[in-house]
Design a protein around this motif. Sequence first.
Motif, PDB file in Angstrom:
ATOM      1  N   VAL A 297       0.846  -1.187   0.000  1.00  0.00           N
ATOM      2  CA  VAL A 297       0.000   0.000   0.000  1.00  0.00           C
ATOM      3  C   VAL A 297       0.885   1.241   0.000  1.00  0.00           C
ATOM      4  CG1 VAL A 297      -1.733   1.329   1.270  1.00  0.00           C
ATOM      5  CG2 VAL A 297      -1.892  -1.170   1.178  1.00  0.00           C
ATOM      6  N   ALA A 298       0.570   2.207  -0.865  1.00  0.00           N
ATOM      7  CA  ALA A 298       1.279   3.484  -0.901  1.00  0.00           C
ATOM      8  C   ALA A 298       0.561   4.473   0.003  1.00  0.00           C
ATOM      9  CB  ALA A 298       1.329   4.023  -2.331  1.00  0.00           C
ATOM     10  N   SER A 299       1.262   5.025   0.970  1.00  0.00           N
ATOM     11  CA  SER A 299       0.681   6.026   1.868  1.00  0.00           C
ATOM     12  C   SER A 299       1.321   7.382   1.593  1.00  0.00           C
ATOM     13  CB  SER A 299       0.890   5.632   3.331  1.00  0.00           C
ATOM     14  OG  SER A 299       2.276   5.542   3.635  1.00  0.00           O
ATOM     15  N   LEU A 300       0.521   8.450   1.728  1.00  0.00           N
ATOM     16  CA  LEU A 300       0.976   9.804   1.411  1.00  0.00           C
ATOM     17  C   LEU A 300       0.590  10.735   2.552  1.00  0.00           C
ATOM     18  CD1 LEU A 300       2.151  11.622  -0.980  1.00  0.00           C
ATOM     19  CD2 LEU A 300      -0.238  12.176  -1.450  1.00  0.00           C
ATOM     20  N   GLY A 301       1.475  11.666   2.876  1.00  0.00           N
ATOM     21  CA  GLY A 301       1.184  12.617   3.941  1.00  0.00           C
ATOM     22  C   GLY A 301       1.982  13.890   3.788  1.00  0.00           C
ATOM     23  N   ASP A 302       1.557  14.926   4.509  1.00  0.00           N
ATOM     24  CA  ASP A 302       2.290  16.188   4.547  1.00  0.00           C
ATOM     25  C   ASP A 302       2.303  16.676   5.982  1.00  0.00           C
ATOM     26  OD1 ASP A 302      -0.268  17.101   4.992  1.00  0.00           O
ATOM     27  OD2 ASP A 302      -0.466  18.137   3.073  1.00  0.00           O
ATOM     28  N   THR A 303       2.622  17.948   6.191  1.00  0.00           N
ATOM     29  CA  THR A 303       2.718  18.480   7.551  1.00  0.00           C
ATOM     30  C   THR A 303       1.380  18.503   8.266  1.00  0.00           C
ATOM     31  OG1 THR A 303       2.484  20.715   6.657  1.00  0.00           O
ATOM     32  CG2 THR A 303       4.719  19.878   6.988  1.00  0.00           C
ATOM     33  N   GLN A 304       0.276  18.366   7.506  1.00  0.00           N
ATOM     34  CA  GLN A 304      -1.051  18.378   8.124  1.00  0.00           C
ATOM     35  C   GLN A 304      -1.579  16.978   8.430  1.00  0.00           C
ATOM     36  OE1 GLN A 304      -3.918  21.127   6.261  1.00  0.00           O
ATOM     37  NE2 GLN A 304      -2.260  21.874   4.968  1.00  0.00           N
ATOM     38  N   GLY A 305      -0.879  15.951   7.967  1.00  0.00           N
ATOM     39  CA  GLY A 305      -1.326  14.590   8.252  1.00  0.00           C
ATOM     40  C   GLY A 305      -1.432  13.743   6.998  1.00  0.00           C
ATOM     41  N   ILE A 306      -2.168  12.622   7.130  1.00  0.00           N
ATOM     42  CA  ILE A 306      -2.340  11.682   6.026  1.00  0.00           C
ATOM     43  C   ILE A 306      -3.252  12.288   4.953  1.00  0.00           C
ATOM     44  CG2 ILE A 306      -3.186   9.398   5.377  1.00  0.00           C
ATOM     45  CD1 ILE A 306      -0.619   9.356   6.977  1.00  0.00           C
ATOM     46  N   ILE A 307      -2.915  12.023   3.690  1.00  0.00           N
ATOM     47  CA  ILE A 307      -3.725  12.493   2.561  1.00  0.00           C
ATOM     48  C   ILE A 307      -4.349  11.281   1.879  1.00  0.00           C
ATOM     49  CG2 ILE A 307      -3.707  13.711   0.360  1.00  0.00           C
ATOM     50  CD1 ILE A 307      -1.262  15.236   1.338  1.00  0.00           C
ATOM     51  N   ASP A 308      -5.664  11.299   1.764  1.00  0.00           N
ATOM     52  CA  ASP A 308      -6.384  10.236   1.060  1.00  0.00           C
ATOM     53  C   ASP A 308      -6.903  10.766  -0.277  1.00  0.00           C
ATOM     54  OD1 ASP A 308      -6.125   8.350   3.197  1.00  0.00           O
ATOM     55  OD2 ASP A 308      -7.718   9.433   4.262  1.00  0.00           O
ATOM     56  N   ASN A 309      -7.295   9.878  -1.150  1.00  0.00           N
ATOM     57  CA  ASN A 309      -7.930  10.244  -2.427  1.00  0.00           C
ATOM     58  C   ASN A 309      -7.077  11.227  -3.233  1.00  0.00           C
ATOM     59  OD1 ASN A 309     -10.227   8.698  -1.643  1.00  0.00           O
ATOM     60  ND2 ASN A 309     -10.990  10.445  -0.475  1.00  0.00           N
ATOM     61  N   TYR A 310      -5.833  10.848  -3.444  1.00  0.00           N
ATOM     62  CA  TYR A 310      -4.910  11.737  -4.152  1.00  0.00           C
ATOM     63  C   TYR A 310      -4.652  11.290  -5.589  1.00  0.00           C
ATOM     64  CZ  TYR A 310      -1.687   7.992  -2.774  1.00  0.00           C
ATOM     65  OH  TYR A 310      -1.091   6.771  -2.581  1.00  0.00           O
ATOM     66  N   LEU A 311      -5.341  10.259  -6.060  1.00  0.00           N
ATOM     67  CA  LEU A 311      -5.007   9.683  -7.368  1.00  0.00           C
ATOM     68  C   LEU A 311      -5.287  10.610  -8.542  1.00  0.00           C
ATOM     69  CD1 LEU A 311      -6.006   5.912  -7.123  1.00  0.00           C
ATOM     70  CD2 LEU A 311      -3.733   6.933  -7.185  1.00  0.00           C
ATOM     71  N   SER A 312      -6.102  11.639  -8.352  1.00  0.00           N
ATOM     72  CA  SER A 312      -6.319  12.593  -9.445  1.00  0.00           C
ATOM     73  C   SER A 312      -5.167  13.580  -9.561  1.00  0.00           C
ATOM     74  CB  SER A 312      -7.628  13.356  -9.228  1.00  0.00           C
ATOM     75  OG  SER A 312      -7.572  14.109  -8.027  1.00  0.00           O
ATOM     76  N   VAL A 313      -4.266  13.573  -8.572  1.00  0.00           N
ATOM     77  CA  VAL A 313      -3.141  14.516  -8.562  1.00  0.00           C
ATOM     78  C   VAL A 313      -1.800  13.789  -8.711  1.00  0.00           C
ATOM     79  CG1 VAL A 313      -1.982  16.333  -7.236  1.00  0.00           C
ATOM     80  CG2 VAL A 313      -4.467  16.069  -7.085  1.00  0.00           C
ATOM     81  N   LEU A 314      -1.620  12.727  -7.937  1.00  0.00           N
ATOM     82  CA  LEU A 314      -0.365  11.971  -7.949  1.00  0.00           C
ATOM     83  C   LEU A 314      -0.642  10.510  -8.280  1.00  0.00           C
ATOM     84  CD1 LEU A 314       1.246  13.379  -4.661  1.00  0.00           C
ATOM     85  CD2 LEU A 314       1.804  14.070  -6.989  1.00  0.00           C
ATOM     86  N   MET A 315       0.238   9.897  -9.048  1.00  0.00           N
ATOM     87  CA  MET A 315       0.090   8.491  -9.395  1.00  0.00           C
ATOM     88  C   MET A 315       1.261   7.691  -8.807  1.00  0.00           C
ATOM     89  SD  MET A 315      -1.437   5.942 -10.672  1.00  0.00           S
ATOM     90  CE  MET A 315      -2.750   6.776 -11.549  1.00  0.00           C
ATOM     91  N   PRO A 316       0.969   6.694  -7.927  1.00  0.00           N
ATOM     92  CA  PRO A 316       2.034   5.826  -7.427  1.00  0.00           C
ATOM     93  C   PRO A 316       2.484   4.847  -8.527  1.00  0.00           C
ATOM     94  CG  PRO A 316       0.093   5.791  -5.982  1.00  0.00           C
ATOM     95  CD  PRO A 316      -0.318   6.408  -7.278  1.00  0.00           C
ATOM     96  N   LEU A 317       3.783   4.792  -8.779  1.00  0.00           N
ATOM     97  CA  LEU A 317       4.356   3.849  -9.729  1.00  0.00           C
ATOM     98  C   LEU A 317       5.232   2.869  -8.949  1.00  0.00           C
ATOM     99  CD1 LEU A 317       5.402   6.150 -12.717  1.00  0.00           C
ATOM    100  CD2 LEU A 317       3.255   4.916 -12.367  1.00  0.00           C
TER     101      LEU A 317
END
Length: 386
Positions: A297-317
């Motif tokens: 599983v690819a997990s994504l986060g920033d200084t505000q916490g975990i980010i969900d539903n990001y596939l329209s912006v970033l694509m995990p390869l």
Amino acid sequence: MRKTRRIDFNYRPLQISASLTTEGSVPGRQSYDAVSGEYSPDYTLTPLMLQPMVSVIDKDGIISSGTINASLANITWTVTEGTQTRVITDSDTDYTIERSGPHAGRLTVRRNAMQGVPLILEFQAEYADTRTGQLYSVMARHTVRCDNATAAPPVLTLDAAAQEVYNPLRDADTRTITATLMLGKSVCPDSRCRFIWQKMRPDGSWSDVGADPVLDYDVEVSATTASVTVRRTLMGTELSLRCIAVYDGDGHPETVTPDDSAPMAYTVLRRRIPRYDYDIDRVPVSIPPEQAAISPVASLGDTQGIIDNYLSVLMPLWYIATNKPGTQPSYRQVAHGVSPSISTAALNAATGATLALEMVDLGAPAALTDSDGAVLTDSDGSVLLT
């Protein structure tokens, strides 16, 4: 005897655009109270800062599109006051020119305009096309007018900063920008004013929102004209808007055609993804020999916490490399998505394999064009985006 044929690169011309914005809270227009002898604002106390915004679009993709202020050369400013025009020099105490860096071209004005005699400030610079060596000249102009304070001029404001950053990972898709026209300390009644909203086009010109029904799919003007709604996911990497206020004291603003003295306000919206971090989760340390696949599983986060539903912006390869002692791993892409199923066929029975993850920015949606630059639409006339 040899026969020769010359072969050259055929570069498409760059699209250069230039505009001027006022930095900070000091407006680019003054008023003068003849009774008190005071200017508002007084540029000798709170200087006006004019920032040229010069951008480039390279359809060949060789030069990165965006602002190019740091690459400008031969920056000059001239000032016209009445019938006198002169070049502003670095020794001029009324003005300061920033000549390098990302804000190159910025002009600080410490001189007040006289009532009825505007200061016409003109910016010029050159940009060298690194592909061909061709020089492009850019120009923008701002007129500082001084009005009689005894008849308070209308003042136009937007509830948006001169420059706003849009983070597609966190910010809402739509952004409503509202204009307000002030008459002294009072808000102008709706019956006495209307607003004209304009977009900057790729060639640097301005035209009304809706003038291009094909490409103005990202901005919609309200029925009252007092606001616009921007679909930021569709605006591309940058959107420049300006608002022109039209005022009529008799209550018929629809009959008034604005001129250069009409109140104007500007805002620029830019797409930018701040720093983020990502990781690989749910990868077993060891697996049974008979297991055919793994599901990391690819997990994504920033200084505000975990980010969900990001596939329209970033694509995990996803990539995998068979571990071979004494050699550098050779990765090959095996999957994409948040939680793909990846075959264990690449695992060496003795040394295993190495799994790698990369996040790729899908970029801002843009209108699909053919080789001639014409916008492609479907059978209903809707623009095709990619």
